[in-house]
Design a protein around this motif. Structure first.
Motif, PDB file in Angstrom:
ATOM      1  N   TRP A 145       0.848  -1.185   0.000  1.00 34.93           N
ATOM      2  CA  TRP A 145       0.000   0.000   0.000  1.00 34.93           C
ATOM      3  C   TRP A 145       0.886   1.238   0.000  1.00 34.93           C
ATOM      4  CZ3 TRP A 145      -5.153   0.113  -0.723  1.00 34.93           C
ATOM      5  CH2 TRP A 145      -5.877  -1.073  -0.522  1.00 34.93           C
ATOM      6  N   ARG A 150       0.682   5.732  -0.528  1.00 39.95           N
ATOM      7  CA  ARG A 150      -0.233   6.859  -0.473  1.00 39.95           C
ATOM      8  C   ARG A 150       0.464   8.103  -1.010  1.00 39.95           C
ATOM      9  NH1 ARG A 150      -0.624   7.621   6.143  1.00 39.95           N
ATOM     10  NH2 ARG A 150       1.476   8.478   6.478  1.00 39.95           N
ATOM     11  N   ARG A 203       4.907  10.308  -3.392  1.00 38.77           N
ATOM     12  CA  ARG A 203       4.305   9.038  -3.002  1.00 38.77           C
ATOM     13  C   ARG A 203       5.115   8.418  -1.864  1.00 38.77           C
ATOM     14  NH1 ARG A 203       4.361   4.913  -7.696  1.00 38.77           N
ATOM     15  NH2 ARG A 203       6.550   4.857  -7.099  1.00 38.77           N
ATOM     16  N   TYR A 206      -4.802   6.497  -1.525  1.00 37.68           N
ATOM     17  CA  TYR A 206      -4.115   5.252  -1.200  1.00 37.68           C
ATOM     18  C   TYR A 206      -4.174   4.308  -2.397  1.00 37.68           C
ATOM     19  CZ  TYR A 206      -3.543   6.489   3.680  1.00 37.68           C
ATOM     20  OH  TYR A 206      -3.146   7.099   4.846  1.00 37.68           O
ATOM     21  N   GLY A 235      -6.547   3.623  -7.009  1.00 36.15           N
ATOM     22  CA  GLY A 235      -6.506   4.413  -5.792  1.00 36.15           C
ATOM     23  C   GLY A 235      -7.865   4.602  -5.145  1.00 36.15           C
TER      24      GLY A 235
END
Length: 125
Positions: A36, A38, A45, A94, A118
């Motif tokens: 994961w 974000r 990022r 995310y 996302g």
């Protein structure tokens, strides 16, 4: 080819919780690890958590350690991100990602070859 679809984002108040899901389809046998990431507006990022699917080993960014948990359901071909005690600084889009070329998971986005579209997480104070 691997397809990833995230879900579970939303808006919560600080201290709240959310669980994100990432459903994988396609050539999933090739996946060795999932993660994961974000990205907040105007920021780079950031890797949040990853899991090496074969062994279930996990790795977390310091900023989420103790609050977020990544897990997998192999039968459902789904990876989850349970987020507790959310903070306004967790607000971001995310993304779920999958990779196959390395022998361990990493928060280096360059090691992941497949990405989802996302899901937005917004935490208000």
């Amino acid at each position: 080819q691997v397809q990833l679809v995230e879900s579970g984002g939303g808006s919560v108040q600080a201290g709240g919780s959310l669980r994100l899901s990432c459903a994988a389809s396609g050539y999933i046998a090739s996946i060795k690890y999932m993660g994961w990431f974000r990205q907040a507006p105007g920021k780079e990022r950031e890797g949040v958590a990853c899991i090496y699917t074969g062994l279930g080993t996990t790795y977390y960014a310091d900023s989420v350690k103790g609050r977020f948990t990544i897990s997998q359901d192999n039968a459902k071909k789904t990876v989850y991100l349970q987020m507790l005690t959310l903070k306004p600084e967790d607000t971001a889009m995310y993304y779920c990602a999958a990779g196959r070329d390395w022998v361990s998971c990493s928060l280096n986005g360059g090691r992941f070859g497949s990405w989802g579209q996302g899901t937005q997480v917004t935490v208000s104070s």
